[in-house]
Design an enzyme around this catalytic site. Structure first.
Site: not given
Length: 406
Positions: A80, A369, A372
């Site tokens: 991600s 977040d 990340h």
């Protein structure tokens, strides 16, 4: 019609292109003496027009392969941190960065990136002067693979069993092989091989393998050195196989972002109920992996002729920013901008069925977040990856790796 055949046809028929057969004298009179039928100026114009047509045809026929020869594309593999929308294309479990506030700062809407804006592959594309890469599974998008493509997807792992619902590295390599076949069809074998040897292959993978390992063994710590070594060797063995797959297709230039300090992540600290800056046990797994992977990369360079690589020390770069955030322009380096719970680490950001908070001072935050970073942090890291010294990226930085000629 092939280029060689086209040239032969035009050369053989150049005197008929304008409706005048100048291939032999008429009535025993030479071209230049046959004034009554064609003046020298007309002949020159005819020859000029023929050459112009020839050049135009040659250019149109060779344009795809000619353009490809002057490009240094790059192909992205990972999870991600590098996902630029792949997870939105294929119904990955838990989805992708689909809702507000993702993309809020740069795109003004969600773009599939787990950040407020651009991520590391985007900045590298800008530095390398290629378009922002498309996710491989972008529905309905016609992709020029000569620029490269992004295969990275949310929660991807090296080991399939660790992330069974994700587009793991093995699947990403399957997609890469499909892209190679597409290139061969459009460019031919030799041009494709040349393009792949010039390309850079960018990796960020393994974080979720170690998060899974840590979670599965959380009640058994401290683990023995042999248990940790066996698992790390399993990861490295699989990773080595995938790297060699790309090498066999012609890949020679590889760039790796090593694994960050897992124990500093808001998500991990929230799960552990840890109230200090960084939990050492999960971060130790990352350190052990990074040390072993550096040795693996060096061995691959010895074993594989032409293999060159770059390793960016993401662990140290992120660890320093967590500990000394103010030095790097981050007033808040532990708590995420988006989320809930301690450190905003409960992974609720963007979840429609859960309440979460969103900061009003985004530029001050290191973390966007629970997992990340913000665009500001990714920008700093990308600059170091691209042009940093041997203290942060070695044996080549990305700029030098891109410039290597094969």
């Amino acid at each position: 019609m092939k280029i060689v055949e086209t040239v032969e046809y035009i050369v053989a028929n150049q005197n008929l292109i304008h409706g005048v057969d100048l291939s032999r004298p008429r009535c025993g009179i030479s071209w230049w003496g046959f004034v009554g039928h064609i003046e020298p100026g007309e002949l020159i114009r005819s020859m000029f027009n023929t050459l112009t047509l020839l050049c135009a045809i040659l250019l149109s026929l060779c344009l795809p392969s000619c353009n490809a020869q002057h490009k240094t594309p790059f192909f992205v593999f990972g999870d991600s941190l590098y996902d630029n929308g792949m997870s939105l294309c294929c119904g990955v479990h838990a989805g992708g960065a689909k809702y507000w506030p993702y993309g809020e700062n740069y795109f003004k809407e969600p773009s599939g990136r787990f950040s407020d804006g651009l991520i590391i592959p985007d900045f590298i594309a800008q530095y390398a002067v290629v378009p922002l890469l498309k996710p491989y599974l972008s529905a309905g998008v016609k992709v020029d693979y000569t620029d490269g493509i992004n295969f990275a997807s949310s929660t991807a792992c090296v080991l399939n069993e660790n992330c069974p619902y994700a587009i793991n590295l093995k699947v990403q390599l399957t997609y890469f092989n499909e892209a190679v076949e597409n290139l061969k069809q459009s460019l031919g074998e030799s041009h494709t091989r040349r393009l792949l040897s010039k390309a850079v292959y960018l990796f960020n993978i393994g974080q979720y393998d170690y998060v899974t390992f840590f979670r599965n063994n959380i009640g058994m710590y401290p683990l023995s050195s042999s248990t940790k070594s066996q698992y790390i060797n399993l990861i490295l063995g699989n990773l080595s196989t995938h790297i060699k797959t790309i090498y066999e297709q012609g890949g020679r230039k590889f760039a790796f972002q090593n694994i960050g300090p897992i124990g500093c992540m808001p998500a991990i600290k929230y799960e552990l109920g840890f109230n200090e800056v960084c939990a050492d046990e999960p971060s130790e797994l990352a350190r052990l992996h990074n040390h072993a992977f550096a040795a693996l990369a060096n061995n691959l360079q010895i074993q594989l002729p032409g293999f060159n690589y770059s390793i960016y020390d993401f662990y140290t770069a992120l660890y320093n920013r967590v500990l000394y955030g103010q030095t790097y322009g981050f007033k808040e380096s532990e708590t995420a901008c988006c989320g809930g719970g301690a450190f905003n680490g409960d992974d609720s950001c963007q979840k429609l069925d859960r309440a979460f908070s969103f900061c009003n001072n985004l530029k001050d935050h290191l973390w966007f977040d629970a997992w990340h970073l913000t665009q500001k942090a990714y920008h700093q890291i990308s600059k170091e990856f691209w042009g940093g010294g041997l203290d942060v990226v070695a044996p080549y930085n990305l700029e030098n790796l891109f410039e290597l000629i094969y």
